[in-house]
Scaffold this active site. Structure first.
Site, mmCIF file in Angstrom:
data_model
loop_
_atom_site.group_PDB
_atom_site.id
_atom_site.type_symbol
_atom_site.label_atom_id
_atom_site.label_comp_id
_atom_site.label_asym_id
_atom_site.label_seq_id
_atom_site.Cartn_x
_atom_site.Cartn_y
_atom_site.Cartn_z
ATOM 1 N N GLN A 1 10.909 -0.127 2.230
ATOM 2 C CA GLN A 1 10.586 -0.336 3.645
ATOM 3 C C GLN A 1 9.101 -0.067 3.914
ATOM 4 O O GLN A 1 8.511 -0.644 4.828
ATOM 5 C CB GLN A 1 11.449 0.590 4.511
ATOM 6 C CG GLN A 1 11.156 0.517 5.987
ATOM 7 C CD GLN A 1 12.234 1.208 6.808
ATOM 8 O OE1 GLN A 1 13.377 0.775 6.820
ATOM 9 N NE2 GLN A 1 11.880 2.296 7.459
ATOM 10 N N SER B 1 12.228 1.287 11.332
ATOM 11 C CA SER B 1 11.105 0.420 10.974
ATOM 12 C C SER B 1 10.857 -0.635 12.044
ATOM 13 O O SER B 1 9.909 -1.405 11.946
ATOM 14 C CB SER B 1 11.359 -0.262 9.625
ATOM 15 O OG SER B 1 12.573 -0.996 9.661
ATOM 16 N N TYR C 1 17.633 -2.554 -4.589
ATOM 17 C CA TYR C 1 16.958 -2.088 -3.378
ATOM 18 C C TYR C 1 16.957 -0.569 -3.243
ATOM 19 O O TYR C 1 17.953 0.102 -3.542
ATOM 20 C CB TYR C 1 17.618 -2.695 -2.123
ATOM 21 C CG TYR C 1 16.907 -2.252 -0.857
ATOM 22 C CD1 TYR C 1 15.751 -2.884 -0.435
ATOM 23 C CD2 TYR C 1 17.367 -1.155 -0.130
ATOM 24 C CE1 TYR C 1 15.073 -2.455 0.705
ATOM 25 C CE2 TYR C 1 16.698 -0.723 1.007
ATOM 26 C CZ TYR C 1 15.552 -1.372 1.408
ATOM 27 O OH TYR C 1 14.881 -0.934 2.528
ATOM 28 N N LYS D 1 -33.539 -0.362 17.366
ATOM 29 C CA LYS D 1 -32.631 -0.708 16.275
ATOM 30 C C LYS D 1 -31.872 -2.008 16.480
ATOM 31 O O LYS D 1 -31.516 -2.394 17.586
ATOM 32 C CB LYS D 1 -31.617 0.421 16.037
ATOM 33 C CG LYS D 1 -32.191 1.642 15.356
ATOM 34 C CD LYS D 1 -32.867 1.342 14.014
ATOM 35 C CE LYS D 1 -31.893 1.034 12.918
ATOM 36 N NZ LYS D 1 -31.238 2.220 12.402
ATOM 37 N N SER E 1 -28.659 0.906 18.725
ATOM 38 C CA SER E 1 -28.481 2.333 18.481
ATOM 39 C C SER E 1 -28.422 3.035 19.830
ATOM 40 O O SER E 1 -29.085 2.643 20.778
ATOM 41 C CB SER E 1 -29.663 2.867 17.664
ATOM 42 O OG SER E 1 -29.812 4.254 17.862
ATOM 43 N N LYS F 1 5.705 -2.635 4.140
ATOM 44 C CA LYS F 1 5.201 -3.446 5.262
ATOM 45 C C LYS F 1 3.877 -2.955 5.819
ATOM 46 O O LYS F 1 3.053 -3.754 6.262
ATOM 47 C CB LYS F 1 6.256 -3.494 6.368
ATOM 48 C CG LYS F 1 7.341 -4.472 6.025
ATOM 49 C CD LYS F 1 8.628 -4.159 6.735
ATOM 50 C CE LYS F 1 9.806 -4.486 5.867
ATOM 51 N NZ LYS F 1 10.004 -3.547 4.741
ATOM 52 N N GLU G 1 -21.362 -4.303 7.711
ATOM 53 C CA GLU G 1 -21.033 -2.971 7.170
ATOM 54 C C GLU G 1 -19.542 -2.694 7.278
ATOM 55 O O GLU G 1 -18.923 -2.150 6.359
ATOM 56 C CB GLU G 1 -21.822 -1.894 7.919
ATOM 57 C CG GLU G 1 -23.316 -1.947 7.640
ATOM 58 C CD GLU G 1 -24.073 -0.933 8.486
ATOM 59 O OE1 GLU G 1 -24.660 -0.017 7.915
ATOM 60 O OE2 GLU G 1 -24.061 -1.057 9.725
ATOM 61 N N ASN H 1 -28.772 -3.340 14.210
ATOM 62 C CA ASN H 1 -27.990 -2.967 13.038
ATOM 63 C C ASN H 1 -26.950 -4.024 12.640
ATOM 64 O O ASN H 1 -26.385 -4.687 13.500
ATOM 65 C CB ASN H 1 -27.284 -1.627 13.281
ATOM 66 C CG ASN H 1 -28.265 -0.473 13.375
ATOM 67 O OD1 ASN H 1 -29.318 -0.498 12.743
ATOM 68 N ND2 ASN H 1 -27.951 0.525 14.185
ATOM 69 N N ASN I 1 19.429 -6.213 2.333
ATOM 70 C CA ASN I 1 18.580 -6.231 1.131
ATOM 71 C C ASN I 1 18.079 -7.630 0.798
ATOM 72 O O ASN I 1 16.905 -7.818 0.464
ATOM 73 C CB ASN I 1 19.332 -5.642 -0.059
ATOM 74 C CG ASN I 1 19.725 -4.195 0.171
ATOM 75 O OD1 ASN I 1 19.348 -3.603 1.187
ATOM 76 N ND2 ASN I 1 20.481 -3.623 -0.753
ATOM 77 N N THR J 1 -31.516 -9.704 -10.123
ATOM 78 C CA THR J 1 -30.530 -8.975 -10.925
ATOM 79 C C THR J 1 -30.927 -7.514 -10.792
ATOM 80 O O THR J 1 -32.128 -7.210 -10.665
ATOM 81 C CB THR J 1 -30.551 -9.388 -12.416
ATOM 82 O OG1 THR J 1 -31.826 -9.053 -12.960
ATOM 83 C CG2 THR J 1 -30.305 -10.879 -12.592
ATOM 84 N N HIS J 2 -29.953 -6.634 -10.762
ATOM 85 C CA HIS J 2 -30.226 -5.202 -10.518
ATOM 86 C C HIS J 2 -30.989 -5.001 -9.208
ATOM 87 O O HIS J 2 -31.713 -4.024 -9.052
ATOM 88 C CB HIS J 2 -31.043 -4.574 -11.658
ATOM 89 C CG HIS J 2 -30.521 -4.862 -13.021
ATOM 90 N ND1 HIS J 2 -29.699 -4.011 -13.726
ATOM 91 C CD2 HIS J 2 -30.672 -5.957 -13.807
ATOM 92 C CE1 HIS J 2 -29.394 -4.547 -14.895
ATOM 93 N NE2 HIS J 2 -29.955 -5.724 -14.960
HETATM 94 N N1 ARG Z 1 14.237 -1.935 6.997
HETATM 95 C C1 ARG Z 1 14.599 -2.208 5.649
HETATM 96 C C2 ARG Z 1 13.357 -2.553 4.817
HETATM 97 O O1 ARG Z 1 12.382 -2.810 5.399
HETATM 98 C C3 ARG Z 1 15.541 -3.339 5.588
HETATM 99 C C4 ARG Z 1 16.499 -3.237 4.465
HETATM 100 C C5 ARG Z 1 17.361 -2.072 4.668
HETATM 101 N N2 ARG Z 1 18.366 -2.027 3.697
HETATM 102 C C6 ARG Z 1 19.075 -0.916 3.484
HETATM 103 N N3 ARG Z 1 19.999 -0.972 2.594
HETATM 104 N N4 ARG Z 1 18.852 0.184 4.161
HETATM 105 O O2 ARG Z 1 13.368 -2.559 3.621
#
Ligand code: ARG
Length: 460
Positions: free
Chosen positions: A319, A20, A314, A280, A274, A322, A287, A282, A107, A152-153
């Site tokens: 992971q 990650s 956990y 044009k 365009s 993110k 949008e 735009n 964790n 409205t509408h």
């Molecule tokens: N890269 C992990 C995450 O984003 C960090 C925690 C990892 N913990 C584990 N027990 N593998 O969640």
């Protein structure tokens, strides 16, 4: 991390699949702040010496600077931001670095990093929301008393002013801001010290860590502390709502910028041409904003689905939170930056708005209320005015030009003063209930927002 338990390194394909660090490196600042606070707690508990604490802190700060200057070497086989920073630290200072992870798990570490990140980004988003609100307020003040039809509408309904419309947008963004503040109360809780899920036999002063890191509270259950991503879901929801509001604002601006409406024009800098049609102009920025809301909703559905049905504490599934979180933050920040820059440059065509608002059909409701004020039940008045409007359409005579003799046929309550109903300005002046668009109300609202948004009160 694998040295003790495994005989062989991870398969290359598994390593690439599971890493990650290519995206969570962004959390480095929070990871380092958390590690320094954790080291302070370890020294207070007598696990590391004052010298070791000093070493750790100095080296972590150096690593932070290196990351910022782009010189730090991220290693994929070290999996994530946590292991990369810890490994670099230990490589440089040895034993002290190797002690840092005492009574800590990735964790509770990732839970901490994410909370610090969400707290910081909440502030960033709030600042940008304010910028957009101020831009809207500036427009409302600049184009005070510009009358336009309200819809409205998407059908002409009743007269409003542009300021009234703009103030409506400010209200929606204010709800977004208060939602973020509310989300912050649940984000602002320290999870560090929860370990993998069951704390540690080495007891750290968590209240103290919380103070060092600026958290108001500490989590009260170690299982929940490493399980919980509610704050991520909520934050992504808050961002999705901002996107929703921006998409509706975008849609209004897009429609109003058409030749058919002609109410406004995006400035050159925020218009696109365009590749084929030379004429044009735009509204691509609006949008794209409309579309990005789809991404924001996608991210919300992602995080909710990732978390659904997970066993407690956990799981590596987490992971994947993110991608959704970072993308929503980046998206909303860029949207708000764009609107803060684009709104001040909008060219408002007051005359087109005014002309559209002079359609006396917009005052049909006022005409019904004229009859109500003379004692007629509203339902009856509604029907009579409906018939007048139908007559006016059939005879191609606008409602405000229907002869008095004709009006009298619909109701004897009509009198010569009825002409005054068709003055748009006075129609607005009369709308002075709380929240309605009388000029006086609008002025008061503008004054209120100037204060709320921290702008100087010009009348004072
Ligand atoms: N890269 C992990 C995450 O984003 C960090 C925690 C990892 N913990 C584990 N027990 N593998 O969640």
């Amino acid at each position: 991390m694998r040295k003790g338990r495994f005989n062989t390194p991870a398969a290359d394909i598994a390593e690439r699949y599971g890493e990650s660090v290519s995206f969570d490196w962004r959390l480095y600042r929070y990871d380092i702040a958390g590690s320094i606070a954790h080291a302070v707690a370890l020294s207070r508990a007598g696990i590391i010496s004052a010298d070791e604490l000093q070493e750790i802190e100095t080296e972590l700060r150096a690593i932070e600077k290196e990351i910022e200057s782009g010189k730090f070497e991220w290693v994929r086989s070290l999996e994530d931001v946590h292991m990369n920073i810890e490994a670099a630290l230990t490589k440089r200072i040895g034993a002290a670095g190797a002690k840092l992870h005492t009574a800590r798990s990735r964790n509770d570490q990732i839970a901490l990093d994410l909370r610090l990140y969400v707290k910081a980004e909440t502030a960033e988003v709030l600042t940008r929301l304010r910028d957009v609100q101020r831009a809207l307020l500036d427009l409302a003040e600049k184009h005070l008393n510009v009358v336009m039809p309200g819809y409205t509408h998407l059908q002409r309904a009743q007269p409003i002013t542009l300021s009234h419309y703009l103030l409506a947008q400010i209200e929606a963004f204010e709800r977004d801001a208060t939602r973020l503040w509310d989300c912050l109360t649940r984000t602002d809780v320290l999870p560090l010290g929860s370990g993998a899920l069951a704390g540690s036999t080495i007891v750290l002063d968590r209240e103290c860590i919380a103070r060092d890191l600026g958290f108001s509270r500490v989590t009260q259950n170690s299982i929940d502390a490493v399980s919980d991503r509610d704050f991520v879901c909520e934050f992504i929801f808050c961002l999705a709502m901002i996107g929703l509001h921006l998409s509706r604002l975008s849609e209004d601006l897009i429609v109003w910028s058409t030749n058919e409406f002609g109410f406004l024009e995006f400035s050159d800098g925020f218009s696109t041409g365009s590749s084929l049609m030379p004429q044009k102009r735009n509204p691509d920025m609006a949008e794209l904003t409309r579309a990005k809301t789809g991404r924001l909703y996608g991210n919300l559905l992602s995080i909710l689905t990732i978390m659904k049905g997970l066993p407690s504490s956990y799981n590596r599934d987490m992971q994947e939170d993110k991608h959704a979180l970072f993308d929503s933050v980046d998206t909303v920040r860029s949207e708000l930056d764009l609107f803060a820059a684009m709104l001040p440059e909008l060219k408002i065509n007051r005359q087109r708005m005014k002309t559209a608002a002079s359609d006396s059909n917009l005052l049909a409701t006022d005409l019904a209320e004229y009859l109500v004020k003379r004692g007629m039940p509203f339902r009856e008045a509604h029907e009579i005015v409906g018939k007048i409007v139908a007559w006016s359409a059939a005879n191609e005579i606008p409602p405000n030009q229907v002869p008095m003799a004709e009006l009298k046929k619909f109701s004897p309550l009509f009198d010569s003063d009825v002409v005054r109903i068709f003055d748009v300005r006075s129609a607005l002046t009369k709308r002075r209930g709380i929240g309605a668009p009388s000029a006086e109300n609008i002025a008061a609202q503008i004054k209120r927002w100037r204060f709320e948004l921290g702008l100087k009160d010009e009348s004072a």
